[in-house]
Motif scaffolding. Structure first.
Motif, short mmCIF file in Angstrom:
data_model
loop_
_atom_site.label_atom_id
_atom_site.label_comp_id
_atom_site.label_asym_id
_atom_site.label_seq_id
_atom_site.Cartn_x
_atom_site.Cartn_y
_atom_site.Cartn_z
N ARG A 119 -20.51 29.73 103.06
CA ARG A 119 -21.47 30.31 102.10
C ARG A 119 -21.28 29.72 100.70
NH1 ARG A 119 -24.56 34.54 103.65
NH2 ARG A 119 -24.00 35.70 105.52
N GLU A 120 -20.04 29.44 100.34
CA GLU A 120 -19.74 28.88 99.01
C GLU A 120 -19.94 27.36 98.98
OE1 GLU A 120 -15.76 30.18 98.14
OE2 GLU A 120 -16.31 32.29 98.35
N GLU A 121 -20.33 26.78 100.12
CA GLU A 121 -20.59 25.34 100.24
C GLU A 121 -19.38 24.48 99.85
OE1 GLU A 121 -24.26 24.50 98.20
OE2 GLU A 121 -25.41 25.77 99.56
N ILE A 122 -18.20 24.95 100.26
CA ILE A 122 -16.95 24.20 100.05
C ILE A 122 -16.97 22.99 101.00
CG2 ILE A 122 -14.42 24.37 100.18
CD1 ILE A 122 -15.74 26.13 98.00
N SER A 123 -16.40 21.89 100.57
CA SER A 123 -16.41 20.66 101.39
C SER A 123 -15.67 20.88 102.71
CB SER A 123 -15.76 19.51 100.63
OG SER A 123 -14.36 19.68 100.58
N LEU A 124 -16.01 20.04 103.68
CA LEU A 124 -15.41 20.15 105.01
C LEU A 124 -13.90 19.99 104.97
CD1 LEU A 124 -15.94 20.46 108.05
CD2 LEU A 124 -16.19 17.98 108.16
N ALA A 125 -13.42 19.02 104.21
CA ALA A 125 -11.96 18.78 104.12
C ALA A 125 -11.26 20.00 103.53
CB ALA A 125 -11.69 17.55 103.26
N GLU A 126 -11.86 20.62 102.52
CA GLU A 126 -11.26 21.82 101.91
C GLU A 126 -11.30 23.01 102.85
OE1 GLU A 126 -11.90 21.78 97.18
OE2 GLU A 126 -13.76 21.41 98.31
N ARG A 127 -12.37 23.12 103.61
CA ARG A 127 -12.45 24.20 104.61
C ARG A 127 -11.34 24.04 105.64
NH1 ARG A 127 -18.76 23.81 106.51
NH2 ARG A 127 -19.60 23.53 104.42
N ALA A 128 -11.18 22.82 106.13
CA ALA A 128 -10.16 22.55 107.15
C ALA A 128 -8.77 22.89 106.64
CB ALA A 128 -10.23 21.08 107.58
N ALA A 129 -8.50 22.54 105.38
CA ALA A 129 -7.19 22.85 104.79
C ALA A 129 -7.02 24.35 104.61
CB ALA A 129 -7.05 22.13 103.44
N ALA A 130 -8.10 25.02 104.20
CA ALA A 130 -8.03 26.47 103.92
C ALA A 130 -7.79 27.29 105.18
CB ALA A 130 -9.31 26.93 103.23
N VAL A 131 -8.36 26.86 106.31
CA VAL A 131 -8.19 27.64 107.54
C VAL A 131 -7.16 27.00 108.47
CG1 VAL A 131 -10.50 28.67 107.46
CG2 VAL A 131 -10.15 26.52 108.72
N ASP A 132 -6.49 25.93 108.00
CA ASP A 132 -5.43 25.26 108.75
C ASP A 132 -5.89 24.85 110.14
OD1 ASP A 132 -2.93 24.17 109.13
OD2 ASP A 132 -2.07 26.03 109.91
N ALA A 133 -7.00 24.07 110.18
CA ALA A 133 -7.53 23.58 111.45
C ALA A 133 -8.03 22.16 111.26
CB ALA A 133 -8.67 24.48 111.92
N ASP A 134 -8.18 21.44 112.38
CA ASP A 134 -8.65 20.05 112.28
C ASP A 134 -10.15 20.03 111.93
OD1 ASP A 134 -10.27 19.46 115.03
OD2 ASP A 134 -8.57 20.83 115.38
N GLU A 135 -10.60 18.94 111.37
CA GLU A 135 -11.98 18.85 110.88
C GLU A 135 -13.01 18.95 112.01
OE1 GLU A 135 -13.01 15.88 108.02
OE2 GLU A 135 -11.29 16.33 106.74
N THR A 136 -12.68 18.48 113.21
CA THR A 136 -13.62 18.56 114.34
C THR A 136 -13.91 20.02 114.68
OG1 THR A 136 -12.73 16.49 115.22
CG2 THR A 136 -14.02 17.85 116.72
N THR A 137 -12.85 20.83 114.77
CA THR A 137 -13.02 22.26 115.06
C THR A 137 -13.78 22.95 113.94
OG1 THR A 137 -10.94 22.26 116.29
CG2 THR A 137 -11.77 24.41 115.58
N VAL A 138 -13.44 22.63 112.71
CA VAL A 138 -14.09 23.25 111.55
C VAL A 138 -15.56 22.85 111.48
CG1 VAL A 138 -14.13 23.37 109.03
CG2 VAL A 138 -11.95 23.52 110.25
N THR A 139 -15.86 21.60 111.81
CA THR A 139 -17.26 21.14 111.84
C THR A 139 -18.06 21.95 112.85
OG1 THR A 139 -16.62 18.90 111.21
CG2 THR A 139 -18.77 19.16 112.25
N CYS A 140 -17.51 22.11 114.04
CA CYS A 140 -18.17 22.85 115.12
C CYS A 140 -18.37 24.32 114.73
CB CYS A 140 -17.34 22.74 116.40
SG CYS A 140 -18.00 23.66 117.78
N GLN A 141 -17.31 24.96 114.25
CA GLN A 141 -17.39 26.37 113.87
C GLN A 141 -18.31 26.58 112.65
OE1 GLN A 141 -16.40 29.28 115.34
NE2 GLN A 141 -16.06 27.87 117.04
N SER A 142 -18.31 25.61 111.73
CA SER A 142 -19.20 25.70 110.57
C SER A 142 -20.66 25.66 111.02
CB SER A 142 -18.93 24.56 109.59
OG SER A 142 -17.64 24.68 109.02
N ALA A 143 -20.96 24.80 112.00
CA ALA A 143 -22.33 24.71 112.53
C ALA A 143 -22.76 26.02 113.17
CB ALA A 143 -22.43 23.56 113.53
N VAL A 144 -21.84 26.65 113.91
CA VAL A 144 -22.13 27.94 114.54
C VAL A 144 -22.40 28.99 113.47
CG1 VAL A 144 -21.15 29.80 115.95
CG2 VAL A 144 -20.84 27.41 116.64
N ILE A 145 -21.56 29.03 112.46
CA ILE A 145 -21.71 30.01 111.38
C ILE A 145 -23.02 29.77 110.62
CG2 ILE A 145 -20.78 30.68 109.11
CD1 ILE A 145 -17.95 30.34 110.46
#
Length: 197
Positions: A119-145
């Protein structure tokens, strides 16, 4: 046959020219659902594609096929095989139609936190670091959200219309609701309501 019935029959025969006054009752079996092979699914998807920012590269007819096969219970991989495209393309087209499967939400990462970051439009790399997950998983979950947010923004209109046209879920829910109400009524018929305080 009494006199009145005979008189009515004569009038019927005179008027219609038919001897038989009854219809054949052995009609083909029908469906309680609307026929999904009409233009309504395509119309819903066309409106969705006009009103929302879809990312799919699939043409409208392939997008419609993705949606129909999803409601038939096929996985993204199975749909991809049917359409001769990638599972990622199917996943993207499905989410563009606001069709999120329960399995899409299965993850170990903190989805509530990721939702806030999306919602805050944080970059993918920052999201991955914030939730401690790899970028592929975060990309997939971000698309679902993002699909869930888009569906909510449109009051789940497109998802619900497609579900009404292509599944028996609304009918099943209605029948189950009626059965619950009948069961509750029967269960409470003998309850005494005379309460003294």
């Amino acid at each position: 046959m009494d006199e009145k019935t005979a008189e009515l029959r004569d009038i019927f025969v005179e008027t219609t020219g038919e001897e038989s006054v009854t219809e054949d009752q052995s009609a083909d079996r029908g469906s309680l659902l609307d026929d999904p092979d009409d233009d309504r699914v395509r119309a819903v998807l066309a409106t969705l594609r006009e009103e929302t920012a879809v990312e799919t590269d699939l043409p409208l007819d392939a997008h419609e096929r993705v949606v129909r096969l999803f409601f038939e219970g096929l996985s993204d991989a199975e749909i991809a095989t049917e359409l001769d495209c990638s599972a990622e393309a199917v996943f993207r087209a499905r989410l563009d139609a606001h069709l999120v499967a329960p399995s899409d939400r299965e993850t170990t990462l903190d989805r509530d936190r990721l939702r806030r970051l999306v919602r805050e439009e944080i970059s993918l790399a920052e999201r991955a670091a914030a939730v401690d997950a790899d970028e592929t998983t975060v990309t997939c979950q971000s698309a679902v959200i993002e699909a869930e947010i888009a569906s909510t923004r449109h009051n789940h209109r497109f998802r619900d219309e497609l579900a009404t046209l292509l599944s028996d879920a609304p009918l099943a829910d209605k029948l189950a609701s009626g059965a619950r109400e009948d069961g509750l009524r029967e269960a409470t018929e003998d309850i005494e309501t005379d309460v003294q305080l």
